[in-house]
Enzyme design. Structure first.
Site, mmCIF file in Angstrom:
data_model
loop_
_atom_site.group_PDB
_atom_site.id
_atom_site.type_symbol
_atom_site.label_atom_id
_atom_site.label_comp_id
_atom_site.label_asym_id
_atom_site.label_seq_id
_atom_site.Cartn_x
_atom_site.Cartn_y
_atom_site.Cartn_z
ATOM 1 C CE1 TYR A 148 -1.208 9.407 -5.807
ATOM 2 C CE2 TYR A 148 -1.316 11.351 -4.405
ATOM 3 C CZ TYR A 148 -1.428 9.982 -4.570
ATOM 4 O OH TYR A 148 -1.748 9.179 -3.488
ATOM 5 C CB VAL A 171 -7.762 -2.102 -11.260
ATOM 6 C CG1 VAL A 171 -7.656 -2.846 -9.947
ATOM 7 C CG2 VAL A 171 -6.809 -0.906 -11.320
ATOM 8 C CG ASP A 198 -1.598 -6.083 -5.628
ATOM 9 O OD1 ASP A 198 -1.789 -5.323 -4.646
ATOM 10 O OD2 ASP A 198 -0.616 -5.972 -6.405
HETATM 11 N N1 LIG Z 1 1.213 5.938 1.239
HETATM 12 C C1 LIG Z 1 0.670 7.131 1.468
HETATM 13 O O1 LIG Z 1 1.257 7.990 2.136
HETATM 14 C C2 LIG Z 1 -0.688 7.446 0.896
HETATM 15 C C3 LIG Z 1 -1.338 8.614 1.303
HETATM 16 C C4 LIG Z 1 -2.606 8.898 0.803
HETATM 17 C C5 LIG Z 1 -3.202 8.036 -0.094
HETATM 18 N N2 LIG Z 1 -2.526 6.916 -0.489
HETATM 19 C C6 LIG Z 1 -3.200 6.037 -1.430
HETATM 20 O O2 LIG Z 1 -3.362 4.756 -0.822
HETATM 21 C C7 LIG Z 1 -3.367 3.743 -1.819
HETATM 22 C C8 LIG Z 1 -2.338 2.680 -1.484
HETATM 23 O O3 LIG Z 1 -1.093 3.344 -1.406
HETATM 24 P P1 LIG Z 1 0.192 2.632 -0.780
HETATM 25 O O4 LIG Z 1 1.132 3.726 -0.479
HETATM 26 O O5 LIG Z 1 -0.213 1.694 0.262
HETATM 27 O O6 LIG Z 1 0.734 1.862 -2.080
HETATM 28 P P2 LIG Z 1 1.702 0.582 -2.251
HETATM 29 O O7 LIG Z 1 2.545 0.880 -3.434
HETATM 30 O O8 LIG Z 1 2.350 0.226 -0.974
HETATM 31 O O9 LIG Z 1 0.667 -0.563 -2.642
HETATM 32 C C9 LIG Z 1 -0.104 -0.424 -3.787
HETATM 33 C C10 LIG Z 1 -0.561 -1.809 -4.220
HETATM 34 O O10 LIG Z 1 -1.431 -1.638 -5.361
HETATM 35 C C11 LIG Z 1 -1.044 -2.538 -6.378
HETATM 36 N N3 LIG Z 1 -1.397 -1.935 -7.668
HETATM 37 C C12 LIG Z 1 -0.899 -0.789 -8.200
HETATM 38 N N4 LIG Z 1 -1.451 -0.555 -9.400
HETATM 39 C C13 LIG Z 1 -2.315 -1.573 -9.621
HETATM 40 C C14 LIG Z 1 -3.166 -1.903 -10.702
HETATM 41 N N5 LIG Z 1 -3.227 -1.131 -11.800
HETATM 42 N N6 LIG Z 1 -3.924 -3.017 -10.619
HETATM 43 C C15 LIG Z 1 -3.864 -3.816 -9.524
HETATM 44 N N7 LIG Z 1 -3.045 -3.564 -8.470
HETATM 45 C C16 LIG Z 1 -2.288 -2.446 -8.527
HETATM 46 C C17 LIG Z 1 0.455 -2.708 -6.205
HETATM 47 O O11 LIG Z 1 0.914 -3.921 -6.793
HETATM 48 C C18 LIG Z 1 0.591 -2.694 -4.683
HETATM 49 O O12 LIG Z 1 0.462 -3.988 -4.136
HETATM 50 C C19 LIG Z 1 -3.162 4.475 -3.147
HETATM 51 O O13 LIG Z 1 -4.424 4.750 -3.704
HETATM 52 C C20 LIG Z 1 -2.485 5.765 -2.717
HETATM 53 O O14 LIG Z 1 -2.680 6.786 -3.656
HETATM 54 C C21 LIG Z 1 -1.298 6.604 -0.015
#
Ligand SMILES: NC(=O)c1ccc[n+]([C@@H]2O[C@H](COP(=O)([O-])OP(=O)(O)OC[C@H]3O[C@@H](n4cnc5c(N)ncnc54)[C@H](O)[C@@H]3O)[C@@H](O)[C@H]2O)c1
Length: 262
Positions: A159, A68, A41
């Site tokens: 997105y 990443v 992360d």
């Molecule tokens: N929250 C939703 O409603 C939802 C719905 C569908 C899909 N998603 C997907 O689920 C995944 C997680 O979403 P979330 O809402 O839990 O996000 P979040 O923001 O709560 O957590 C994301 C984490 O990823 C880390 N991160 C971001 N970019 C990074 C990078 N370049 N390198 C390393 N770490 C990185 C951040 O530091 C954070 O800890 C994402 O792929 C998002 O698109 C989320």
């Protein structure tokens, strides 16, 4: 351990974006299944806080702070797997670029959307695969797509196209890696009630969870009439990683309260 799903205990998993939100729930669930987990992360603060808390519960969790999109950081994360842990055979790719723009998006905004979600996905996957044997790897990868990968949403061009690319990446790598015994699948969640969505609904829309879920244009658009909890996404991810899903590859599993069904 929960008893199900089978085939996870004792293995090492890498979870990108595992410090917060859905990723933290995945780390939590895999730890409960007896996995050792490397959290990759970019947030050192959130990562340390989360990992310290898990370690206090006796979980085997290792933090690799890195982006990443940074090839050296990705290599370092895999090189830094603690001594004595089995080599990683489970990978969950969750880190993503959260950029919500239409055609007005600049090249920089397109990069901010695609670099983590697609390029970062490829760098991490390549590094993970490089550490596996040429055959019979018995390994599994789950990538994070979204309902947004399947539909059009106003103002979401950047997105949604990046998430659609995750579906293509999943299918192509499933084909490429199947001969080595590596399965690759994705999940497509609907809205998940994490800290970001809680803040957005409160600060931008002026809604708490119950009010938002009762609204037809928010929670009401899901057949089940509500948002998901992060653990409800972590559970199907654990299933797809496990030996319960041993004949599933190249698939996308909606975890969307029925949204894509209608
Ligand atoms: N929250 C939703 O409603 C939802 C719905 C569908 C899909 N998603 C997907 O689920 C995944 C997680 O979403 P979330 O809402 O839990 O996000 P979040 O923001 O709560 O957590 C994301 C984490 O990823 C880390 N991160 C971001 N970019 C990074 C990078 N370049 N390198 C390393 N770490 C990185 C951040 O530091 C954070 O800890 C994402 O792929 C998002 O698109 C989320």
């Amino acid at each position: 351990m929960t008893g199900l799903p089978r085939g996870l205990a004792g293995r090492t998993a890498v979870v990108t974006g595992g410090a917060q939100g859905i990723g933290a729930a995945v780390t939590e669930r895999l730890g409960a299944e007896g996995c050792r987990v490397v959290v990759l992360d970019k947030s050192a603060d959130h990562g340390r806080a989360a990992v310290d808390a898990w370690r206090r519960q006796g979980r085997a969790v290792h933090l690799a702070v890195g982006d990443v999109t940074d090839q050296q950081a990705v290599q370092a994360a895999f090189a830094g797997v603690p001594a004595g842990w089995p080599r990683p055979t489970l990978l969950v790719n969750l880190a993503a670029g959260f950029v919500f723009k239409g055609l007005e998006a600049t090249p920089e905004e397109w990069h901010a959307a695609f670099d983590p979600t697609v390029i970062g996905l490829s760098l991490v996957t390549r590094q993970f695969v490089a550490g596996l044997p040429e055959r019979d790897a018995d390994a599994a990868i789950v990538n994070m797509a979204s309902i947004s990968a399947h539909i059009a949403q106003s103002g979401y061009l950047t997105y949604n196209t990046s998430k659609a690319a995750v579906l293509g990446f999943t299918r192509c790598t499933a084909q490429e890696l199947a001969p080595r015994g590596i399965r690759v699948n994705s999940v497509s969640p609907g809205t998940v009630w994490n800290a970001n969505n809680e803040r957005y609904h409160r600060e931008v829309l002026g809604l708490d969870r119950a009010t938002a879920e009762a609204a037809p244009e928010h929670g009401g658009k899901f057949l089940l009439g509500r948002f998901a909890d992060p653990a409800e996404v972590a559970a199907p991810i654990a299933f797809l990683l496990s030996s319960e899903a041993s004949f599933i590859t190249g698939a996308d599993l909606p975890v969307d309260g029925g949204y894509l069904a209608v």
